[in-house]
Design an enzyme around this catalytic site. Structure first.
Site, mmCIF file in Angstrom:
data_model
loop_
_atom_site.group_PDB
_atom_site.id
_atom_site.type_symbol
_atom_site.label_atom_id
_atom_site.label_comp_id
_atom_site.label_asym_id
_atom_site.label_seq_id
_atom_site.Cartn_x
_atom_site.Cartn_y
_atom_site.Cartn_z
ATOM 1 N N GLU A 119 -2.224 -8.962 -0.315
ATOM 2 C CA GLU A 119 -3.657 -9.038 -0.032
ATOM 3 C C GLU A 119 -4.465 -9.007 -1.328
ATOM 4 O OE1 GLU A 119 -4.316 -7.077 4.306
ATOM 5 O OE2 GLU A 119 -3.345 -5.766 2.839
ATOM 6 N N ALA A 154 0.839 -1.194 0.000
ATOM 7 C CA ALA A 154 0.000 0.000 0.000
ATOM 8 C C ALA A 154 0.878 1.250 0.000
ATOM 9 C CB ALA A 154 -0.917 -0.001 1.214
ATOM 10 N N GLU A 213 3.816 -5.614 7.581
ATOM 11 C CA GLU A 213 3.281 -4.427 8.259
ATOM 12 C C GLU A 213 3.765 -4.263 9.697
ATOM 13 O OE1 GLU A 213 0.295 -5.196 4.950
ATOM 14 O OE2 GLU A 213 1.560 -6.380 6.302
ATOM 15 N N GLY A 254 -0.273 -4.854 1.060
ATOM 16 C CA GLY A 254 -1.492 -4.763 0.262
ATOM 17 C C GLY A 254 -1.385 -5.477 -1.070
#
Length: 257
Positions: A111, A62, A131, A108
């Site tokens: 994910e 992300a 993370e 992300g």
């Protein structure tokens, strides 16, 4: 579109992530992805979808810098819920989605890949949820999907250490279907896609719907709680310190606050 490119050929739609240098997932990119899915779903000619990244990575995660503009835990929770809903839609999408992963699928990016129905990887690709290294947690259902593929113990090790696994290891642990040399991943994704295009669209949609019954109510409760904690952890002092340290390229100093 600014971050994605969509092309269609031989009943296969290709989504290319084009946000150099790392193909980081911003909210703008995710909104474009939602728009692209609308277009693909409405196109009766498309039978299969292939998604991949342009350049060095599938997606390295992300957009951390974008998070610095968010202050409250509620805003972070809303962001987590937005990503969860989008990736849940992908997992339930009536047309098979194949992720062709090279370079890295981290945070992300992983994910996103886990929301696809099939994952093909390069042998040397790096896959992980790093993370916790930043003092935060995954927020796009990563804490719930990763254990489904690799088991709770391996998911714990990957998240607690923030260390990625290779593409070959991803196949070994059940996170990816097949691994290839980096230059052959996309070619093999199309080869697989062409096999799938020969199947009945109705039967494919039915199979996808039935596969999703493998989820339980606990999965949805887990994603709901993940979004709440995503907001709390991001808004904490440690969360802010981890993000700032990442931007400043230094080691974070966590205090437990």
């Amino acid at each position: 579109m600014e971050y994605l490119k969509l092309s269609n050929q031989d009943n296969i739609a290709t989504i290319t992530i084009e946000r150099p240098p790392a193909n980081a997932l911003s909210k703008g990119l995710l909104k474009e992805l939602s728009f692209v899915l609308d277009e693909i779903e409405a196109n009766r000619e498309v039978r299969v979808v292939v998604i991949h990244g342009e350049g060095r990575f599938f997606s390295a995660g992300a957009d951390i810098k974008e998070f610095t503009a968010v202050d409250s835990s509620e805003e972070f929770s809303d962001l987590g819920k937005f990503g969860q809903d989008l990736f849940d839609r992908m997992e339930k999408f009536p047309k098979p989605i194949i992720a062709a992963i090279h370079g890295a699928a981290l945070g992300g990016g992983l994910e996103l890949a886990m929301a696809c129905h099939i994952r093909l990887v390069s042998e040397t690709a790096k896959l992980g949820l790093p993370e916790l290294q930043l003092g935060i947690i995954p927020g796009f259902a990563g804490t719930q999907r990763l254990p489904k593929y690799v088991g709770v113990s391996m998911a714990a090790e990957m998240m607690f250490t923030s260390e990625p696994i290779t593409g070959l290891e991803a196949v070994q642990y059940g996170l990816a279907n097949h691994a290839y040399p980096e230059t052959e991943v996309l070619e093999n994704a199309y080869k697989l896609a062409r096999k799938i295009t020969k199947k009945s669209p109705g039967a494919l949609g039915a199979a996808i719907e039935l596969l999703n019954y493998a989820k339980t109510e606990e999965f949805y409760e887990g994603t709901k709680r993940e979004a709440e904690l995503f907001g709390e952890v991001f808004a904490s002092k440690d969360g802010k310190e981890g993000i700032q340290a990442f931007i400043e390229k230094r080691q974070p100093q966590f205090t437990g606050e």
